[in-house]
Design a protein around this motif. Sequence first.
Motif, PDB file in Angstrom:
ATOM      1  N   ASP A  13       0.854  -1.184   0.000  1.00  0.00           N
ATOM      2  CA  ASP A  13       0.000   0.000   0.000  1.00  0.00           C
ATOM      3  C   ASP A  13       0.894   1.239   0.000  1.00  0.00           C
ATOM      4  O   ASP A  13       1.728   1.410   0.904  1.00  0.00           O
ATOM      5  CB  ASP A  13      -0.874   0.048   1.261  1.00  0.00           C
ATOM      6  CG  ASP A  13      -2.112  -0.817   1.159  1.00  0.00           C
ATOM      7  OD1 ASP A  13      -2.606  -1.031   0.036  1.00  0.00           O
ATOM      8  OD2 ASP A  13      -2.596  -1.289   2.206  1.00  0.00           O
ATOM      9  N   TYR A  33       3.753   0.836   2.763  1.00  0.00           N
ATOM     10  CA  TYR A  33       3.190   0.054   3.862  1.00  0.00           C
ATOM     11  C   TYR A  33       2.817  -1.344   3.361  1.00  0.00           C
ATOM     12  O   TYR A  33       2.320  -1.489   2.240  1.00  0.00           O
ATOM     13  CB  TYR A  33       1.932   0.712   4.424  1.00  0.00           C
ATOM     14  CG  TYR A  33       2.175   1.978   5.198  1.00  0.00           C
ATOM     15  CD1 TYR A  33       2.232   1.961   6.585  1.00  0.00           C
ATOM     16  CD2 TYR A  33       2.336   3.196   4.541  1.00  0.00           C
ATOM     17  CE1 TYR A  33       2.434   3.128   7.309  1.00  0.00           C
ATOM     18  CE2 TYR A  33       2.551   4.373   5.263  1.00  0.00           C
ATOM     19  CZ  TYR A  33       2.596   4.330   6.637  1.00  0.00           C
ATOM     20  OH  TYR A  33       2.804   5.484   7.349  1.00  0.00           O
ATOM     21  N   ARG A 308      -2.355   5.945  11.502  1.00  0.00           N
ATOM     22  CA  ARG A 308      -2.171   5.822  10.067  1.00  0.00           C
ATOM     23  C   ARG A 308      -1.659   4.426   9.709  1.00  0.00           C
ATOM     24  O   ARG A 308      -0.893   3.825  10.451  1.00  0.00           O
ATOM     25  CB  ARG A 308      -1.170   6.874   9.569  1.00  0.00           C
ATOM     26  CG  ARG A 308      -1.101   7.013   8.053  1.00  0.00           C
ATOM     27  CD  ARG A 308      -0.136   8.110   7.652  1.00  0.00           C
ATOM     28  NE  ARG A 308      -0.541   9.393   8.179  1.00  0.00           N
ATOM     29  CZ  ARG A 308      -1.440  10.184   7.621  1.00  0.00           C
ATOM     30  NH1 ARG A 308      -2.036   9.804   6.500  1.00  0.00           N
ATOM     31  NH2 ARG A 308      -1.738  11.341   8.158  1.00  0.00           N
ATOM     32  N   GLY A 309      -2.096   3.927   8.534  1.00  0.00           N
ATOM     33  CA  GLY A 309      -1.623   2.652   8.032  1.00  0.00           C
ATOM     34  C   GLY A 309      -2.548   1.509   8.399  1.00  0.00           C
ATOM     35  O   GLY A 309      -3.555   1.694   9.088  1.00  0.00           O
ATOM     36  N   SER A 312       0.339  -0.971  11.176  1.00  0.00           N
ATOM     37  CA  SER A 312       0.839  -0.120  12.248  1.00  0.00           C
ATOM     38  C   SER A 312      -0.277   0.384  13.148  1.00  0.00           C
ATOM     39  O   SER A 312      -0.027   0.826  14.266  1.00  0.00           O
ATOM     40  CB  SER A 312       1.602   1.065  11.656  1.00  0.00           C
ATOM     41  OG  SER A 312       0.786   1.777  10.730  1.00  0.00           O
TER      42      SER A 312
END
Length: 328
Positions: A13, A33, A308-309, A312
């Motif tokens: 991503d 990511y 974010r992500g 994570s």
Amino acid sequence: MPRLLAFGEVLVDWIPLEFQRQGKIDIPIYGQYPGGAPANVAVAVAGLGHQALMLGQVGDDAAGHYLRDCLVRQAVNCDYLLSCKHYATPMAFVSLDAEGERSFSFQRSETADLKVRLNDFPQQVLEEEGILHVCSNTLTENDIAETTSNILSAAKQAGLLISFDVNIRLPLWASTEQLFQRVIDTAAASDMLKLSQEEWDYLSKLGQVNDLATFLFERGVSLILLTDGAKDVQLLTANWQTSLATPKVTVVDTTGAGDAFTGAWLASLMQQNICKRESLTQAIDSQTPLLDALQAAVVAGALAVTKRGAWSALPSAADIHAFIQSKE
């Protein structure tokens, strides 16, 4: 010990982190990511303390090596994540709007994840107790759709509980008629179904189905999880249904929130040893085990959007427990 088998795509991503102005143009600066809905769920389940195996294929390239390393670091078993020298690892570019909602642009034509077949895996991979989890991105093209169907059949014969996240990505589909039929066929081969309200409405309209829940229950689905962003989550069975409000949180990025939800749901079932159709039927009759699992899933999904992500942002078991305790 029960284990999760997550079948499907692992991909990179690319998520915009910031924009840099160059002249009159804003240039997005992307972060790399690891992602892919089935992989996200595998990581979520492993992070919650359960055995998770990734079934699929990446390219024998830098992106594929990166993804494998990331999965291993997250304690996901990659013995059945194959590498292919002839096809590349898939990628997705993520765009976020002002509310953190995402859209995707895929690089997924003739990629490694589409080329895997059931006989590429050893037979024993489906012989141990556990849950098989699949998503609809392995239904978009003929060959990988056939592979998915074959894996579902083998898993059902082996007695595994089957979880299906509809997770529709319209840009990957060439035919809406094909989309409806393959999604419904896969749902009919599954025990549990997760989908969003948007997907629910889309499938109802596409198939001209007035009562989608009854339509699915008549085809063998035992349980449906229906999410709708920040609105209440619904749990539907043929005999009863309930809903649970989602916690109010500050949304940063919704990428992977549904997978955090699904991962926590499946991990809770595994914790309670609900890994066969018979034990799911007993849990439906009892209700309490499923209500506990639903609470964990709703909290996990809410916590995931605050970071974010995809990987994570996945909450730990301690995060989920602490949040639940703080609200009691």
